[in-house]
Motif scaffolding. Structure first.
Motif, PDB file in Angstrom:
ATOM      1  N   UNK A  54     -34.887  -1.842  53.039  1.00 25.76           N
ATOM      2  CA  UNK A  54     -35.580  -1.507  54.290  1.00 25.76           C
ATOM      3  C   UNK A  54     -35.330  -2.578  55.346  1.00 25.76           C
ATOM      4  N   UNK A  55     -35.426  -3.833  54.946  1.00 25.47           N
ATOM      5  CA  UNK A  55     -35.216  -4.933  55.890  1.00 25.47           C
ATOM      6  C   UNK A  55     -33.781  -4.951  56.416  1.00 25.47           C
ATOM      7  N   UNK A  56     -32.818  -4.694  55.548  1.00 24.73           N
ATOM      8  CA  UNK A  56     -31.420  -4.663  55.982  1.00 24.73           C
ATOM      9  C   UNK A  56     -31.193  -3.531  56.980  1.00 24.73           C
ATOM     10  N   UNK A  57     -31.770  -2.361  56.697  1.00 26.24           N
ATOM     11  CA  UNK A  57     -31.632  -1.229  57.611  1.00 26.24           C
ATOM     12  C   UNK A  57     -32.312  -1.514  58.945  1.00 26.24           C
ATOM     13  N   UNK A  58     -33.473  -2.151  58.892  1.00 22.37           N
ATOM     14  CA  UNK A  58     -34.191  -2.486  60.128  1.00 22.37           C
ATOM     15  C   UNK A  58     -33.374  -3.466  60.967  1.00 22.37           C
ATOM     16  N   UNK A  59     -32.788  -4.492  60.318  1.00 22.06           N
ATOM     17  CA  UNK A  59     -31.938  -5.445  61.048  1.00 22.06           C
ATOM     18  C   UNK A  59     -30.776  -4.723  61.724  1.00 22.06           C
ATOM     19  N   UNK A  85     -38.211  -5.476  63.880  1.00 23.84           N
ATOM     20  CA  UNK A  85     -37.843  -5.389  62.463  1.00 23.84           C
ATOM     21  C   UNK A  85     -39.101  -5.269  61.610  1.00 23.84           C
ATOM     22  N   UNK A  86     -40.082  -6.109  61.879  1.00 21.31           N
ATOM     23  CA  UNK A  86     -41.340  -6.079  61.112  1.00 21.31           C
ATOM     24  C   UNK A  86     -42.028  -4.731  61.269  1.00 21.31           C
ATOM     25  N   UNK A  87     -42.058  -4.214  62.480  1.00 17.28           N
ATOM     26  CA  UNK A  87     -42.691  -2.905  62.730  1.00 17.28           C
ATOM     27  C   UNK A  87     -41.959  -1.784  62.014  1.00 17.28           C
ATOM     28  N   UNK A  88     -40.634  -1.807  62.039  1.00 21.54           N
ATOM     29  CA  UNK A  88     -39.865  -0.766  61.348  1.00 21.54           C
ATOM     30  C   UNK A  88     -40.120  -0.796  59.845  1.00 21.54           C
ATOM     31  N   UNK A  89     -40.056  -1.979  59.236  1.00 21.40           N
ATOM     32  CA  UNK A  89     -40.279  -2.099  57.792  1.00 21.40           C
ATOM     33  C   UNK A  89     -41.692  -1.636  57.450  1.00 21.40           C
ATOM     34  N   UNK A  90     -42.654  -2.064  58.240  1.00 22.89           N
ATOM     35  CA  UNK A  90     -44.050  -1.666  57.999  1.00 22.89           C
ATOM     36  C   UNK A  90     -44.210  -0.151  58.100  1.00 22.89           C
ATOM     37  N   UNK A  92     -41.838   2.185  57.689  1.00 25.57           N
ATOM     38  CA  UNK A  92     -41.147   2.840  56.576  1.00 25.57           C
ATOM     39  C   UNK A  92     -41.885   2.689  55.259  1.00 25.57           C
ATOM     40  N   UNK A  93     -42.557   1.566  55.069  1.00 28.81           N
ATOM     41  CA  UNK A  93     -43.313   1.359  53.836  1.00 28.81           C
ATOM     42  C   UNK A  93     -44.507   2.294  53.737  1.00 28.81           C
ATOM     43  N   UNK A  94     -44.995   2.747  54.874  1.00 27.35           N
ATOM     44  CA  UNK A  94     -46.212   3.576  54.901  1.00 27.35           C
ATOM     45  C   UNK A  94     -45.953   5.076  55.036  1.00 27.35           C
TER      46      UNK A  94
END
Length: 95
Positions: A54-59, A85-90, A92-94
């Protein structure tokens, strides 16, 4: 050494399983604990791997967005990019 108390219902079930499998209760308990721990560790490792992906995709997406914004004369600060990046990962996690 720590010796946890085993619930009476669990002892009864272990005894029944001992009779069925013809194996010592200690072996059954060790097997059950090993399976539980291995499963939880594997699950944890999978979650860690998923978060990394997820983090790689967000970056990647944020850098792509940043390049697009720069092409029209808008430069995003590194703080803004990190927040995205933090918002995207958050997000996607939810979902």
């Amino acid at each position: 050494m720590y010796s946890p108390k085993i619930d009476e219902n669990q002892i009864k079930k272990l005894y029944q399983l001992k009779l069925l499998k013809k194996e010592p209760i200690t072996k059954l308990v060790k097997e059950a604990i090993d399976n539980y721990l291995d499963g939880n560790l594997q699950n944890h490792n999978n979650l860690s791997t998923n978060k990394t992906i997820l983090e790689q995709n967000a970056h990647f997406l944020v850098e792509l967005f940043n390049k697009k914004m720069e092409s029209i004369g808008i430069k995003l600060s590194s703080n803004i990019r990190q927040e995205l990046i933090i918002e995207l990962v958050s997000y996607w996690e939810n979902i």
